[in-house]
Motif scaffolding. Structure first.
Motif, PDB file in Angstrom:
ATOM      1  N   ASN A   1       0.902  -0.954   0.076  1.00 28.41           N
ATOM      2  CA  ASN A   1      -0.539  -0.082  -0.023  1.00 28.41           C
ATOM      3  C   ASN A   1       1.215   1.319  -0.532  1.00 28.41           C
ATOM      4  O   ASN A   1       0.431   2.203  -0.849  1.00 28.41           O
ATOM      5  N   TRP A   2       1.963   0.994   0.768  1.00 29.29           N
ATOM      6  CA  TRP A   2       3.171   2.426   0.740  1.00 29.29           C
ATOM      7  C   TRP A   2       3.400   2.779  -0.635  1.00 29.29           C
ATOM      8  O   TRP A   2       3.722   3.677  -1.327  1.00 29.29           O
ATOM      9  N   ILE A   3       3.854   1.534  -1.170  1.00 30.92           N
ATOM     10  CA  ILE A   3       5.020   1.240  -2.459  1.00 30.92           C
ATOM     11  C   ILE A   3       3.837   2.087  -3.978  1.00 30.92           C
ATOM     12  O   ILE A   3       4.379   2.950  -3.991  1.00 30.92           O
ATOM     13  N   ASN A   4       2.467   2.210  -3.661  1.00 30.43           N
ATOM     14  CA  ASN A   4       1.254   2.602  -3.918  1.00 30.43           C
ATOM     15  C   ASN A   4       1.172   4.215  -3.745  1.00 30.43           C
ATOM     16  O   ASN A   4       0.679   4.287  -4.865  1.00 30.43           O
ATOM     17  N   VAL A   5       1.054   4.136  -2.779  1.00 25.04           N
ATOM     18  CA  VAL A   5       1.183   5.926  -2.556  1.00 25.04           C
ATOM     19  C   VAL A   5       1.784   5.988  -3.300  1.00 25.04           C
ATOM     20  O   VAL A   5       1.840   7.364  -3.365  1.00 25.04           O
ATOM     21  N   VAL A   6       3.242   5.975  -2.872  1.00 25.19           N
ATOM     22  CA  VAL A   6       4.554   6.831  -2.715  1.00 25.19           C
ATOM     23  C   VAL A   6       4.971   6.825  -4.191  1.00 25.19           C
ATOM     24  O   VAL A   6       5.208   7.739  -5.236  1.00 25.19           O
ATOM     25  N   SER A   7       4.238   6.211  -5.289  1.00 24.24           N
ATOM     26  CA  SER A   7       4.100   5.821  -6.166  1.00 24.24           C
ATOM     27  C   SER A   7       3.433   6.952  -7.128  1.00 24.24           C
ATOM     28  O   SER A   7       3.084   7.440  -8.135  1.00 24.24           O
ATOM     29  N   PHE A   8       1.846   7.066  -7.166  1.00 19.89           N
ATOM     30  CA  PHE A   8       1.154   8.380  -6.991  1.00 19.89           C
ATOM     31  C   PHE A   8       2.156   9.034  -6.531  1.00 19.89           C
ATOM     32  O   PHE A   8       1.195  10.309  -7.661  1.00 19.89           O
ATOM     33  N   ALA A   9       2.257   9.459  -6.043  1.00 17.36           N
ATOM     34  CA  ALA A   9       2.585  10.417  -5.183  1.00 17.36           C
ATOM     35  C   ALA A   9       3.704  11.264  -5.800  1.00 17.36           C
ATOM     36  O   ALA A   9       3.540  12.667  -7.287  1.00 17.36           O
ATOM     37  N   ALA A  10       4.737  10.595  -6.851  1.00 21.03           N
ATOM     38  CA  ALA A  10       5.572  10.328  -7.499  1.00 21.03           C
ATOM     39  C   ALA A  10       5.193  10.821  -9.116  1.00 21.03           C
ATOM     40  O   ALA A  10       5.668  11.784  -9.517  1.00 21.03           O
ATOM     41  N   ASP A  11       4.376  10.404  -9.519  1.00 19.39           N
ATOM     42  CA  ASP A  11       3.479  10.360 -10.637  1.00 19.39           C
ATOM     43  C   ASP A  11       3.025  11.321 -10.648  1.00 19.39           C
ATOM     44  O   ASP A  11       3.159  12.583 -11.973  1.00 19.39           O
ATOM     45  N   ASP A  12       2.289  11.957  -9.967  1.00 20.16           N
ATOM     46  CA  ASP A  12       1.567  13.050 -10.018  1.00 20.16           C
ATOM     47  C   ASP A  12       2.723  14.515  -9.552  1.00 20.16           C
ATOM     48  O   ASP A  12       2.501  15.810  -9.992  1.00 20.16           O
ATOM     49  N   THR A  13       3.309  14.285  -9.118  1.00 18.67           N
ATOM     50  CA  THR A  13       4.382  15.088  -8.680  1.00 18.67           C
ATOM     51  C   THR A  13       5.746  15.668 -10.017  1.00 18.67           C
ATOM     52  O   THR A  13       5.336  16.847 -10.861  1.00 18.67           O
ATOM     53  N   LYS A  14       5.603  14.827 -10.448  1.00 19.71           N
ATOM     54  CA  LYS A  14       5.794  13.951 -11.769  1.00 19.71           C
ATOM     55  C   LYS A  14       4.608  15.308 -12.353  1.00 19.71           C
ATOM     56  O   LYS A  14       5.813  16.160 -13.867  1.00 19.71           O
ATOM     57  N   LEU A  15       3.869  14.848 -13.454  1.00 19.54           N
ATOM     58  CA  LEU A  15       2.866  16.027 -13.996  1.00 19.54           C
ATOM     59  C   LEU A  15       3.228  17.732 -13.791  1.00 19.54           C
ATOM     60  O   LEU A  15       2.908  17.659 -14.277  1.00 19.54           O
ATOM     61  N   PHE A  16       2.597  17.781 -12.720  1.00 18.41           N
ATOM     62  CA  PHE A  16       2.993  19.084 -11.990  1.00 18.41           C
ATOM     63  C   PHE A  16       4.650  19.864 -12.676  1.00 18.41           C
ATOM     64  O   PHE A  16       4.490  20.628 -13.675  1.00 18.41           O
ATOM     65  N   LEU A  17       5.682  18.830 -12.972  1.00 15.84           N
ATOM     66  CA  LEU A  17       7.110  19.087 -13.088  1.00 15.84           C
ATOM     67  C   LEU A  17       6.738  19.096 -14.770  1.00 15.84           C
ATOM     68  O   LEU A  17       7.277  20.300 -15.584  1.00 15.84           O
TER      69      LEU A  17
ATOM     70  N   GLN B   1      11.795  24.831  -7.597  1.00 16.12           N
ATOM     71  CA  GLN B   1      12.516  24.047  -6.989  1.00 16.12           C
ATOM     72  C   GLN B   1      11.938  23.132  -6.158  1.00 16.12           C
ATOM     73  O   GLN B   1      12.905  21.888  -5.581  1.00 16.12           O
ATOM     74  N   GLU B   2      10.804  23.619  -5.323  1.00 16.10           N
ATOM     75  CA  GLU B   2      10.167  22.701  -4.036  1.00 16.10           C
ATOM     76  C   GLU B   2      10.177  21.645  -4.571  1.00 16.10           C
ATOM     77  O   GLU B   2      10.060  20.288  -4.139  1.00 16.10           O
ATOM     78  N   ALA B   3       9.204  21.109  -5.916  1.00 18.15           N
ATOM     79  CA  ALA B   3       8.567  20.881  -6.713  1.00 18.15           C
ATOM     80  C   ALA B   3       9.314  19.942  -6.258  1.00 18.15           C
ATOM     81  O   ALA B   3       9.409  17.991  -7.402  1.00 18.15           O
ATOM     82  N   LEU B   4      10.587  19.596  -7.746  1.00 17.92           N
ATOM     83  CA  LEU B   4      11.921  19.341  -7.365  1.00 17.92           C
ATOM     84  C   LEU B   4      12.596  18.382  -6.605  1.00 17.92           C
ATOM     85  O   LEU B   4      12.227  17.465  -6.463  1.00 17.92           O
ATOM     86  N   GLN B   5      12.666  19.136  -5.479  1.00 17.33           N
ATOM     87  CA  GLN B   5      12.995  18.488  -4.289  1.00 17.33           C
ATOM     88  C   GLN B   5      12.475  17.311  -3.731  1.00 17.33           C
ATOM     89  O   GLN B   5      12.061  16.645  -3.451  1.00 17.33           O
ATOM     90  N   CYS B   6      10.624  17.750  -3.895  1.00 12.03           N
ATOM     91  CA  CYS B   6       9.678  16.448  -3.311  1.00 12.03           C
ATOM     92  C   CYS B   6       9.398  15.519  -4.316  1.00 12.03           C
ATOM     93  O   CYS B   6       9.703  14.459  -3.621  1.00 12.03           O
ATOM     94  N   PHE B   7      10.226  15.532  -5.538  1.00  9.15           N
ATOM     95  CA  PHE B   7      10.506  14.798  -6.594  1.00  9.15           C
ATOM     96  C   PHE B   7      10.987  13.466  -6.336  1.00  9.15           C
ATOM     97  O   PHE B   7      11.289  12.093  -6.035  1.00  9.15           O
ATOM     98  N   ASP B   8      12.170  14.120  -5.569  1.00 11.25           N
ATOM     99  CA  ASP B   8      13.258  13.417  -5.962  1.00 11.25           C
ATOM    100  C   ASP B   8      12.868  12.572  -4.961  1.00 11.25           C
ATOM    101  O   ASP B   8      13.902  11.697  -4.109  1.00 11.25           O
ATOM    102  N   ALA B   9      12.292  13.179  -3.263  1.00  6.40           N
ATOM    103  CA  ALA B   9      12.657  12.642  -1.840  1.00  6.40           C
ATOM    104  C   ALA B   9      11.127  11.385  -2.332  1.00  6.40           C
ATOM    105  O   ALA B   9      12.149  10.258  -1.684  1.00  6.40           O
ATOM    106  N   LEU B  10      10.564  11.451  -2.925  1.00  7.45           N
ATOM    107  CA  LEU B  10       9.510  11.175  -3.688  1.00  7.45           C
ATOM    108  C   LEU B  10      10.279   9.703  -4.544  1.00  7.45           C
ATOM    109  O   LEU B  10       9.780   8.387  -4.051  1.00  7.45           O
ATOM    110  N   LYS B  11      10.964   9.881  -5.196  1.00  6.32           N
ATOM    111  CA  LYS B  11      11.066   8.887  -5.858  1.00  6.32           C
ATOM    112  C   LYS B  11      12.315   8.253  -5.321  1.00  6.32           C
ATOM    113  O   LYS B  11      12.627   7.136  -5.287  1.00  6.32           O
ATOM    114  N   LYS B  12      13.178   8.907  -4.273  1.00  8.06           N
ATOM    115  CA  LYS B  12      13.915   7.975  -3.053  1.00  8.06           C
ATOM    116  C   LYS B  12      13.141   6.824  -2.220  1.00  8.06           C
ATOM    117  O   LYS B  12      13.772   5.252  -2.590  1.00  8.06           O
TER     118      LYS B  12
END
Length: 90
Positions: free
Chosen positions: A14-30, A37-48
């Protein structure tokens, strides 16, 4: 002792699904805000977090993606375990 640290399969998936969705959503914003810069940092953290979670899942339950598949003599061990969409639980 190692089994005591074993995470709940369902909760980790479930956590993998949550963090994957958040990373994809952030990627769309980017896509429309590539220099935010805030979105880029967020995306890097979510990807990790996603990569770490996928590695942890693979360690205990087998790979979910090609990136976490093992090689060598133990590479097909995961075929004997329940698939992520099958009943399993903790």
């Amino acid at each position: 002792m190692e089994d005591r640290k074993r995470p709940c399969r369902r909760e980790l998936l479930n956590w993998i699904n949550v963090v994957s969705f958040a990373a994809d959503d952030t990627k769309l914003f980017l896509d429309t805000h590539p220099y935010n810069q805030e979105a880029l940092q967020c995306f890097d953290a979510l990807k990790k977090q996603r990569a770490d979670s996928l590695r942890e899942y693979a360690r205990y339950y087998g790979p979910l993606t090609l990136d976490t598949a093992a090689s060598g003599a133990d590479c097909w061990r995961w075929i004997n375990d329940p698939w992520p969409w099958q009943e399993g639980g903790c």
